[in-house]
Design a protein around this motif. Structure first.
Motif, PDB file in Angstrom:
ATOM      1  N   LEU A   1       0.657  -1.269  -0.022  1.00 46.45           N
ATOM      2  CA  LEU A   1       0.046   0.165   0.066  1.00 46.45           C
ATOM      3  C   LEU A   1       0.989   1.357   0.017  1.00 46.45           C
ATOM      4  N   VAL A   2       0.698   2.034  -0.888  1.00 47.57           N
ATOM      5  CA  VAL A   2       1.508   3.415  -1.019  1.00 47.57           C
ATOM      6  C   VAL A   2       0.780   4.297   0.146  1.00 47.57           C
ATOM      7  N   ILE A   3       1.703   4.978   1.069  1.00 48.27           N
ATOM      8  CA  ILE A   3       1.275   6.017   1.844  1.00 48.27           C
ATOM      9  C   ILE A   3       0.892   7.158   1.340  1.00 48.27           C
ATOM     10  N   LEU A   4      -0.396   7.608   1.318  1.00 47.86           N
ATOM     11  CA  LEU A   4      -1.010   8.786   0.688  1.00 47.86           C
ATOM     12  C   LEU A   4      -0.891   9.979   1.684  1.00 47.86           C
ATOM     13  N   GLY A   5      -1.045   9.555   2.919  1.00 48.08           N
ATOM     14  CA  GLY A   5      -0.779  10.797   4.033  1.00 48.08           C
ATOM     15  C   GLY A   5      -0.857  10.359   5.460  1.00 48.08           C
ATOM     16  N   ILE A   6      -0.159  10.999   6.367  1.00 46.43           N
ATOM     17  CA  ILE A   6      -0.135  10.657   7.631  1.00 46.43           C
ATOM     18  C   ILE A   6      -0.685  11.692   8.422  1.00 46.43           C
ATOM     19  N   LEU A   7      -1.450  11.234   9.562  1.00 53.52           N
ATOM     20  CA  LEU A   7      -2.277  11.985  10.263  1.00 53.52           C
ATOM     21  C   LEU A   7      -1.260  12.662  11.546  1.00 53.52           C
ATOM     22  N   PRO A   8      -1.332  13.896  11.696  1.00 55.99           N
ATOM     23  CA  PRO A   8      -0.085  14.482  12.497  1.00 55.99           C
ATOM     24  C   PRO A   8      -0.814  14.139  13.766  1.00 55.99           C
ATOM     25  N   GLY A   9       0.253  13.708  14.749  1.00 56.07           N
ATOM     26  CA  GLY A   9       0.097  13.254  16.150  1.00 56.07           C
ATOM     27  C   GLY A   9      -0.248  11.775  16.137  1.00 56.07           C
ATOM     28  N   SER A  10      -0.364  11.075  15.234  1.00 55.48           N
ATOM     29  CA  SER A  10      -0.619   9.494  15.242  1.00 55.48           C
ATOM     30  C   SER A  10       0.411   8.649  15.542  1.00 55.48           C
TER      31      SER A  10
END
Length: 396
Positions: free
Chosen positions: A306-315
């Motif tokens: 799976l390609v990482i599209l986004g990362i939630l801040p603080g997660s």
């Protein structure tokens, strides 16, 4: 010096009295709000805070505005007050129509240049409106060429250093009808632009200002100058794409400054007009060059991983060394793809997460982190999913 200090203070106050200052800040807030709405539509969660757009509008430009203040305090780029009005009108029109991708200094300057060339002041039946037209045809095109070159250089610097930060992941439909990932860069920067006006009670000296545009006395103005940028990228990683785009714009601005200096020393306004025309055409060319419509999607579903599209801040994912564009190939020892779901693999060990990651250079590394009861079901990663319209969590 007391007169200079007082005039500068009046110029700074004018920045806070100008309606464009607050319209730009409100515009940045509205951009942030629309971005959050898109995030919730695509991923059922907010990625970045709505006020981040306001922070990005103001903070990066404070140091740049101060640097331009010091530079122009010695250079003495001079424009009539009527020219600053046409600059503000052009920026305002682009703001209220929402066309921030065209809110480049190269395009904003089109109206002042055409006004200087073709507009004839007329009696508007009001003394204030009549005074606003004074000097509109007497602007130095050499000064305009230098000014637009410096502003385009600043625009390129902002794109290269700021536009690639906290980009907004999006899900869009490709020409083939498949859902692919993309990143949207929307920025609205508010630059405090320090300018000389050819009126006032500050007398020029034999050595100041460095550039002489035929004026003997000056006033100062701190003009709110909005710079906008918008780009949707689906074919590449956002950060290197923004650096390339920004460098090209900065080089265009630097070239315009060089031509502007040549026109000043030659005292030839035709060279200055050619420089202004070239920067306008060049900026439009860079816009077309980076469209990337016919290029294959970088963020798409793959048979394996799976390609990482986004990362939630603080997660939890944000606390790991994961980056947008990397591929997660294994979760807790299970290879993704061929029916193996990310969520199922994550649940294999509710207290611990071990990821096999293929980085953007094609090299494999491992990331791991302990999970807690309230985070074992959500790592904070955003992926491309074909079933985005189904009522389920997109952030795993």
């Amino acid at each position: 010096m007391d007169t200079i200090g007082l005039s500068i203070l009046k110029g700074i106050i004018s920045f806070f009295l100008h309606p464009l200052t607050y319209i730009t800040i409100i515009g940045a807030f509205l951009l942030g709000r629309s971005r959050v709405k898109r995030d919730r539509r695509d991923f059922h969660t907010r990625v970045h805070d709505v006020l981040d757009d306001v922070v990005f509008a103001v903070v990066p430009c404070l140091i740049i505005g101060a640097a331009f203040f010091i530079l122009n305090l010695f250079l003495g780029l001079t424009v009539p007050f009527s020219t600053t009005i046409t600059m503000s009108i052009a920026a305002l029109l682009l703001l209220i129509t929402g066309q921030i991708r065209f809110l480049s200094p190269a395009f904003v300057m089109i109206l002042p240049v055409f006004a200087a060339l073709f507009y004839t002041p007329r009696d508007l039946g009001n003394s204030t409106l009549n005074r606003m037209q004074e000097g509109i045809g007497s602007v130095s095109f050499e000064a305009l060429a230098l000014l637009v070159g410096l502003l385009v250089f600043i625009e390129g610097y902002l794109i290269a250093t700021n536009a690639g930060k906290q980009t907004s992941p999006r899900l869009v439909e490709s020409k083939r009808g498949k859902i692919v990932g993309s990143h949207e860069m929307q920025r609205l920067w508010l630059l405090p632009l320090f300018l000389f006006l050819p009126v006032g009670n500050v007398e020029s000296l034999s050595w100041w200002p460095l550039l002489d545009f035929g004026n003997e006395s000056y006033a100062f103005l701190l003009l709110p100058f909005p710079i906008g940028f918008r780009k949707l990228i689906h074919h590449a990683l956002p950060l290197p794409e923004m650096k390339t785009n920004g460098r090209q714009v900065a080089l265009l601005g630097a070239g315009t400054v060089i031509l502007g200096m040549i026109s000043y020393f030659l005292d030839n306004e035709w060279v200055a007009l050619a420089a202004i025309g070239l920067v306008m055409v060049g900026r439009a060319g860079i816009l077309l060059l980076h469209r990337g419509k016919n290029k294959p999607a970088y963020f798409n579903e793959r048979n394996e991983g799976l390609v990482i599209l986004g990362i939630l801040p603080g997660s939890p994912a944000d606390q790991m060394s994961l980056q947008v564009g990397e591929v997660i190939s294994k979760v807790n020892g299970l290879s993704l793809g061929k029916g193996v779901d990310f969520y199922t693999a994550l649940q294999r060990n509710a207290a611990f997460c071990k990821l096999e990651v293929l980085d953007i250079n094609g090299e494999i590394r491992f990331e791991q982190k302990a999970l807690y009861n309230n985070t074992h079901h959500e790592l904070g990663l955003l992926f491309v999913k074909e079933n985005r319209f189904e009522d389920q969590e997109e952030a795993q």
